[in-house]
Write a protein that holds these residues in place. Sequence first.
Motif, short mmCIF file in Angstrom:
data_model
loop_
_atom_site.label_atom_id
_atom_site.label_comp_id
_atom_site.label_asym_id
_atom_site.label_seq_id
_atom_site.Cartn_x
_atom_site.Cartn_y
_atom_site.Cartn_z
N ARG A 286 39.23 52.27 38.66
CA ARG A 286 38.46 51.06 38.91
C ARG A 286 39.40 49.85 38.87
O ARG A 286 40.33 49.81 38.08
CB ARG A 286 37.35 50.87 37.87
CG ARG A 286 36.34 51.99 37.82
CD ARG A 286 35.17 51.63 36.92
NE ARG A 286 34.30 50.65 37.57
CZ ARG A 286 33.25 50.07 36.95
NH1 ARG A 286 33.00 50.36 35.69
NH2 ARG A 286 32.50 49.20 37.59
N ARG A 287 39.09 48.88 39.71
CA ARG A 287 39.92 47.68 39.75
C ARG A 287 39.07 46.52 40.25
O ARG A 287 38.58 46.53 41.37
CB ARG A 287 41.12 47.93 40.68
CG ARG A 287 42.15 46.83 40.73
CD ARG A 287 42.83 46.56 39.43
NE ARG A 287 43.57 47.69 38.86
CZ ARG A 287 44.73 48.12 39.30
NH1 ARG A 287 45.30 47.59 40.35
NH2 ARG A 287 45.34 49.10 38.68
N ARG A 288 38.87 45.53 39.39
CA ARG A 288 38.14 44.32 39.79
C ARG A 288 38.61 43.16 38.93
O ARG A 288 38.65 43.27 37.71
CB ARG A 288 36.63 44.50 39.63
CG ARG A 288 35.82 43.22 39.95
CD ARG A 288 34.36 43.54 40.21
NE ARG A 288 33.64 43.99 39.04
CZ ARG A 288 32.92 43.18 38.24
NH1 ARG A 288 32.87 41.89 38.48
NH2 ARG A 288 32.28 43.68 37.21
N PRO A 289 38.96 42.04 39.56
CA PRO A 289 39.46 40.91 38.76
C PRO A 289 38.33 40.08 38.18
O PRO A 289 37.30 39.84 38.81
CB PRO A 289 40.23 40.09 39.80
CG PRO A 289 39.48 40.32 41.07
CD PRO A 289 39.01 41.75 41.00
N ASP A 290 38.55 39.60 36.98
CA ASP A 290 37.77 38.50 36.44
C ASP A 290 38.49 37.23 36.89
O ASP A 290 39.64 37.00 36.50
CB ASP A 290 37.71 38.58 34.92
CG ASP A 290 36.84 37.50 34.29
OD1 ASP A 290 36.88 36.34 34.79
OD2 ASP A 290 36.16 37.78 33.30
N ILE A 291 37.86 36.43 37.74
CA ILE A 291 38.54 35.24 38.28
C ILE A 291 37.99 33.95 37.67
O ILE A 291 38.14 32.86 38.24
CB ILE A 291 38.46 35.17 39.83
CG1 ILE A 291 37.02 35.07 40.32
CG2 ILE A 291 39.17 36.37 40.45
CD1 ILE A 291 36.93 34.71 41.80
N THR A 292 37.39 34.07 36.48
CA THR A 292 36.88 32.88 35.80
C THR A 292 37.97 31.83 35.63
O THR A 292 37.75 30.63 35.84
CB THR A 292 36.31 33.26 34.43
OG1 THR A 292 35.28 34.23 34.59
CG2 THR A 292 35.77 32.04 33.71
N LYS A 293 39.16 32.28 35.25
CA LYS A 293 40.26 31.34 35.02
C LYS A 293 40.67 30.64 36.31
O LYS A 293 40.94 29.43 36.33
CB LYS A 293 41.44 32.10 34.40
CG LYS A 293 42.51 31.22 33.80
CD LYS A 293 43.54 32.09 33.07
CE LYS A 293 44.65 31.28 32.47
NZ LYS A 293 45.67 32.15 31.82
N ALA A 294 40.73 31.39 37.42
CA ALA A 294 41.08 30.78 38.70
C ALA A 294 40.06 29.73 39.10
O ALA A 294 40.40 28.67 39.64
CB ALA A 294 41.19 31.86 39.78
N LYS A 295 38.79 30.01 38.83
CA LYS A 295 37.74 29.06 39.18
C LYS A 295 37.83 27.80 38.33
O LYS A 295 37.73 26.68 38.85
CB LYS A 295 36.37 29.71 38.99
CG LYS A 295 36.01 30.78 40.00
CD LYS A 295 34.62 31.34 39.68
CE LYS A 295 34.20 32.40 40.67
NZ LYS A 295 32.86 32.96 40.34
N THR A 296 38.01 27.97 37.03
CA THR A 296 37.96 26.82 36.12
C THR A 296 39.26 26.01 36.13
O THR A 296 39.23 24.78 36.08
CB THR A 296 37.64 27.28 34.70
OG1 THR A 296 38.61 28.25 34.28
CG2 THR A 296 36.26 27.91 34.63
N VAL A 297 40.41 26.68 36.21
CA VAL A 297 41.69 25.99 36.14
C VAL A 297 42.10 25.45 37.51
O VAL A 297 42.54 24.30 37.63
CB VAL A 297 42.79 26.93 35.59
CG1 VAL A 297 44.16 26.27 35.66
CG2 VAL A 297 42.46 27.33 34.16
N LEU A 298 41.95 26.28 38.54
CA LEU A 298 42.43 25.92 39.88
C LEU A 298 41.33 25.41 40.81
O LEU A 298 41.63 24.84 41.85
CB LEU A 298 43.11 27.12 40.54
CG LEU A 298 44.27 27.78 39.80
CD1 LEU A 298 44.80 28.96 40.59
CD2 LEU A 298 45.37 26.77 39.51
#
Length: 335
Positions: A286-298
């Motif tokens: 299985r492979r899926r990113p948590d992109i919360t950081k990309a959304k909040t920081v970038l």
Amino acid sequence: MTAILRKGRALVAGGAGFLGSHLCEALLEQGMEVICVDNFMSGHLANLEGALTHPKFSYLEADVSAPLPAEVMERHFDEIYNLACPASPPIYQRDPEHTLLTSVLGTHQLLQLAERTGARFLLTSTSEIYGEPLEHPQRETYRGNVNPIGPRACYDEGKRAAETLAFDFERMGRVQVRVVRIFNTYGPRLAPDDGRVVSNLIKQIQGGGSLTIYGDGLQTRSFCFVADMIAGLITMMRYEGEQPGPINLGNPEEVSILELAQRISQLTGVPIDLEFLPRPCDDPHRRRPDITKAKTVLGWQPTVSLDQGLASTISWFKTGSDADPLVTSGLEVLQ
């Protein structure tokens, strides 16, 4: 919104590759001078067709794991992007020693160049550093479950070491670094012999053969279209806040390989005939990113749906042309 024009010079190591060539064109469109360095082990000059006639573009055949040539060392750079390592398992496993040294020695040399010239340095790391993840989805705080002696280790551990080097240079106050962990990316210019699942399935279905599924096909991936990824890379490079640490870039929509094959079948109108083969060693389930950081920081998140991106990619495999609005759809938001 039109991207703001920029002055300055960028070095793109691995610039003739799938991602690198799109990055070169995006930077040129913003007004930057771009120097591409590539050893053409997995990159192709044809990928640079759109850049070669640009007055601010030049390329140099060189291997970043060897001493950098004078044409590079004697120049000043504002931004250095390190994409110099094959990401396709069949390609990077052909010469595992070179793969590992490209990540380690290449990153070291480019960091030294960034230090000398005062450039900001961006390392493209990978979701592969998470290995066979025991956390799902994967957050940047997850330290991974990697086999350090397996056939994929030359790539996985090379990228992990490259991250270490980058952050050590930053901690010592030598270079300002940015590190992104890229999840599966696809789109025009994926080489037909690349060996990754999207190019494999499209090539096979257009050739009229059966589709090769490794394992049971229930393993999952999350596929990000190339224009979204390039937008994320440049946004990360230009981030002006405190060191954010590594940031995942990818599309959090998770699909099984069987579902991916079915979508390609629907988009091409070709019925599928599946051939199941053994799953490769250490292939993550299985492979899926948590992109919360990309959304909040970038303030970044992907905008191109899987069906849209697959349609664009299928079209490129048919015609060899990526003159498609989707290819640049994410770039107008770059600042």
